[in-house]
Write a protein that holds these residues in place. Structure first.
Motif, PDB file in Angstrom:
ATOM      1  N   SER A 228      35.021  35.684  37.641  1.00  0.00           N
ATOM      2  CA  SER A 228      35.207  37.045  38.133  1.00  0.00           C
ATOM      3  C   SER A 228      36.406  37.094  39.070  1.00  0.00           C
ATOM      4  O   SER A 228      37.336  36.298  38.956  1.00  0.00           O
ATOM      5  CB  SER A 228      33.920  37.505  38.829  1.00  0.00           C
ATOM      6  OG  SER A 228      34.021  38.850  39.236  1.00  0.00           O
ATOM      7  N   SER A 229      36.397  38.004  40.001  1.00  0.00           N
ATOM      8  CA  SER A 229      37.519  38.195  40.921  1.00  0.00           C
ATOM      9  C   SER A 229      37.058  39.077  42.066  1.00  0.00           C
ATOM     10  O   SER A 229      36.117  39.873  41.920  1.00  0.00           O
ATOM     11  CB  SER A 229      38.688  38.867  40.186  1.00  0.00           C
ATOM     12  OG  SER A 229      39.674  39.301  41.099  1.00  0.00           O
ATOM     13  N   GLY A 230      37.749  38.952  43.187  1.00  0.00           N
ATOM     14  CA  GLY A 230      37.502  39.897  44.264  1.00  0.00           C
ATOM     15  C   GLY A 230      37.807  41.314  43.830  1.00  0.00           C
ATOM     16  O   GLY A 230      37.279  42.284  44.393  1.00  0.00           O
ATOM     17  N   ALA A 231      38.655  41.457  42.788  1.00  0.00           N
ATOM     18  CA  ALA A 231      38.983  42.779  42.263  1.00  0.00           C
ATOM     19  C   ALA A 231      37.796  43.432  41.566  1.00  0.00           C
ATOM     20  O   ALA A 231      37.830  44.632  41.294  1.00  0.00           O
ATOM     21  CB  ALA A 231      40.156  42.680  41.291  1.00  0.00           C
ATOM     22  N   ALA A 232      36.754  42.664  41.259  1.00  0.00           N
ATOM     23  CA  ALA A 232      35.542  43.249  40.688  1.00  0.00           C
ATOM     24  C   ALA A 232      34.773  44.041  41.733  1.00  0.00           C
ATOM     25  O   ALA A 232      34.005  44.950  41.397  1.00  0.00           O
ATOM     26  CB  ALA A 232      34.651  42.153  40.114  1.00  0.00           C
ATOM     27  N   ARG A 233      34.990  43.696  42.996  1.00  0.00           N
ATOM     28  CA  ARG A 233      34.176  44.260  44.079  1.00  0.00           C
ATOM     29  C   ARG A 233      34.997  45.095  45.056  1.00  0.00           C
ATOM     30  O   ARG A 233      34.458  45.758  45.932  1.00  0.00           O
ATOM     31  CB  ARG A 233      33.476  43.106  44.816  1.00  0.00           C
ATOM     32  CG  ARG A 233      32.573  42.327  43.852  1.00  0.00           C
ATOM     33  CD  ARG A 233      32.466  40.847  44.163  1.00  0.00           C
ATOM     34  NE  ARG A 233      32.057  40.113  42.953  1.00  0.00           N
ATOM     35  CZ  ARG A 233      31.814  38.818  42.928  1.00  0.00           C
ATOM     36  NH1 ARG A 233      31.907  38.096  44.025  1.00  0.00           N
ATOM     37  NH2 ARG A 233      31.473  38.235  41.795  1.00  0.00           N
ATOM     38  N   ASN A 234      36.331  45.041  44.882  1.00  0.00           N
ATOM     39  CA  ASN A 234      37.231  45.834  45.720  1.00  0.00           C
ATOM     40  C   ASN A 234      38.299  46.455  44.830  1.00  0.00           C
ATOM     41  O   ASN A 234      38.889  45.760  43.991  1.00  0.00           O
ATOM     42  CB  ASN A 234      37.908  44.948  46.773  1.00  0.00           C
ATOM     43  CG  ASN A 234      36.919  44.284  47.697  1.00  0.00           C
ATOM     44  OD1 ASN A 234      36.392  44.894  48.619  1.00  0.00           O
ATOM     45  ND2 ASN A 234      36.651  43.005  47.453  1.00  0.00           N
ATOM     46  N   ALA A 235      38.555  47.744  45.017  1.00  0.00           N
ATOM     47  CA  ALA A 235      39.546  48.435  44.195  1.00  0.00           C
ATOM     48  C   ALA A 235      40.950  48.212  44.750  1.00  0.00           C
ATOM     49  O   ALA A 235      41.152  48.198  45.971  1.00  0.00           O
ATOM     50  CB  ALA A 235      39.238  49.922  44.150  1.00  0.00           C
ATOM     51  N   TYR A 236      41.916  48.012  43.833  1.00  0.00           N
ATOM     52  CA  TYR A 236      43.313  47.829  44.216  1.00  0.00           C
ATOM     53  C   TYR A 236      44.184  48.777  43.399  1.00  0.00           C
ATOM     54  O   TYR A 236      44.030  48.870  42.179  1.00  0.00           O
ATOM     55  CB  TYR A 236      43.760  46.389  43.972  1.00  0.00           C
ATOM     56  CG  TYR A 236      43.049  45.368  44.825  1.00  0.00           C
ATOM     57  CD1 TYR A 236      43.443  45.138  46.138  1.00  0.00           C
ATOM     58  CD2 TYR A 236      41.970  44.641  44.317  1.00  0.00           C
ATOM     59  CE1 TYR A 236      42.791  44.210  46.927  1.00  0.00           C
ATOM     60  CE2 TYR A 236      41.310  43.709  45.098  1.00  0.00           C
ATOM     61  CZ  TYR A 236      41.725  43.491  46.403  1.00  0.00           C
ATOM     62  OH  TYR A 236      41.065  42.573  47.188  1.00  0.00           O
TER      63      TYR A 236
ATOM     64  N   ALA B  95      38.320  47.093  36.631  1.00  0.00           N
ATOM     65  CA  ALA B  95      37.227  47.574  35.786  1.00  0.00           C
ATOM     66  C   ALA B  95      36.669  46.471  34.905  1.00  0.00           C
ATOM     67  O   ALA B  95      35.446  46.351  34.730  1.00  0.00           O
ATOM     68  CB  ALA B  95      37.710  48.744  34.928  1.00  0.00           C
ATOM     69  N   THR B  96      37.554  45.641  34.334  1.00  0.00           N
ATOM     70  CA  THR B  96      37.065  44.603  33.427  1.00  0.00           C
ATOM     71  C   THR B  96      36.334  43.509  34.176  1.00  0.00           C
ATOM     72  O   THR B  96      35.316  42.990  33.689  1.00  0.00           O
ATOM     73  CB  THR B  96      38.227  43.999  32.610  1.00  0.00           C
ATOM     74  OG1 THR B  96      39.249  43.508  33.487  1.00  0.00           O
ATOM     75  CG2 THR B  96      38.819  45.029  31.668  1.00  0.00           C
ATOM     76  N   LYS B  97      36.792  43.140  35.363  1.00  0.00           N
ATOM     77  CA  LYS B  97      36.091  42.117  36.132  1.00  0.00           C
ATOM     78  C   LYS B  97      34.765  42.656  36.685  1.00  0.00           C
ATOM     79  O   LYS B  97      33.764  41.932  36.749  1.00  0.00           O
ATOM     80  CB  LYS B  97      36.978  41.605  37.276  1.00  0.00           C
ATOM     81  CG  LYS B  97      38.144  40.758  36.787  1.00  0.00           C
ATOM     82  CD  LYS B  97      37.660  39.536  36.008  1.00  0.00           C
ATOM     83  CE  LYS B  97      38.783  38.659  35.533  1.00  0.00           C
ATOM     84  NZ  LYS B  97      38.307  37.457  34.802  1.00  0.00           N
ATOM     85  N   ALA B  98      34.740  43.940  37.050  1.00  0.00           N
ATOM     86  CA  ALA B  98      33.482  44.549  37.476  1.00  0.00           C
ATOM     87  C   ALA B  98      32.474  44.570  36.334  1.00  0.00           C
ATOM     88  O   ALA B  98      31.263  44.429  36.545  1.00  0.00           O
ATOM     89  CB  ALA B  98      33.732  45.967  37.991  1.00  0.00           C
TER      90      ALA B  98
END
Length: 261
Positions: free
Chosen positions: A151-159, A167-170
């Motif tokens: 996953s990624s921190g981008a799954a849990r925080n929007a950039y 969206a894909t990592k979430a």
């Protein structure tokens, strides 16, 4: 099962995107731990096929497969190759590592084909592989199956500029949460953020114009100040966790939140 002691039962691992970056580090470290590895990706690892005999007694195989082509992945799954690889193993690990950060751009400036490729590679392929591994028919009735979504921190925080990547990592995070509620027999799953790792993806981010990714300067500073984790460091943490007794206790995690070993 622990990562620090030898296990008398065979462990095998499937690593997607194994030819470079984090995926290459995962494949190399797994082989060093005498875990059989099957690499799936568009290109071959540049050296591992010839090096693996000197690394350990583990077996390394790789299959050229474009995971952004769902029809190609479906054909591979139908071929029985997954079942053949899993046959006889006590534990099979699946590291859904392959992914792309492209397209990096605000909404309205994204290439349509890049969106489709990202959604297929980042979401459809991991979900197809996870489903196949959880299937007794495909996995050869392996007793212990562990699915690691990278996953990624981008799954849990929007950039800004990363709407597709976020969206894909979430999606992977939420897939793991739902599968945990399904509680399929002999299957554990966790969507794990590996931290900010010094890979080709980071180079892509730093090469992106600030008009498309306003936080580019922040990632440049992480590189300049040595705050990026090495692929080997991140891979070691991921493998330790995947082989630990606590893996899958929660459906999402972050290597930076795991207790050091």
């Amino acid at each position: 099962m622990t990562a620090t002691t030898a296990t008398p039962t065979p462990i095998r691992a499937i690593v997607t995107g194994h030819s470079r970056g984090l995926g290459a580090a995962l494949a190399e470290l797994l082989l060093e731990r005498e875990v059989d590895v099957l690499g799936l990706g568009r290109s071959a690892h540049p050296t591992l096929a010839t090096r693996e005999r000197s690394l350990s007694a583990a077996r390394f195989t790789e299959t050229a497969l474009d995971l952004a082509d769902p029809a190609a992945l479906e054909r591979w799954l139908a071929s029985g190759a997954l079942r053949q690889f899993a046959q006889g193993a006590q534990c099979v690990l699946l590291f859904n590592n392959a992914g792309t950060v492209d397209p990096i751009a605000p909404l309205g400036g994204q290439d349509a084909s890049a969106i489709a490729r990202a959604v297929t590679l980042n979401v459809a392929a991991p979900l197809m592989l996870a489903n196949a591994l959880a299937s007794d028919e495909a996995s050869g009735h392996t007793q212990d199956r562990r699915i690691v979504h990278i996953s990624s921190g981008a799954a849990r925080n929007a950039y800004a500029g990363w709407s597709i990547y976020c969206a894909t990592k979430a999606a992977l995070d939420h897939h793991a949460r739902a599968v945990a509620l399904d509680a399929p027999p002999a299957v554990r799953i966790c969507s794990v953020a590996p931290g900010v790792v010094d890979t080709g993806m980071q180079a892509t981010i730093r090469a992106t114009g600030a008009d498309k990714f306003p936080l580019r300067e922040r990632f440049e500073q992480l590189k300049e100040t040595g705050q990026l984790a090495s692929p080997e460091q991140a891979a070691r943490q991921l493998i330790d966790y995947a082989l630990s007794d606590t893996f899958g206790a929660t459906p999402t995690s972050d290597v930076r939140e795991l207790a050091p070993r």
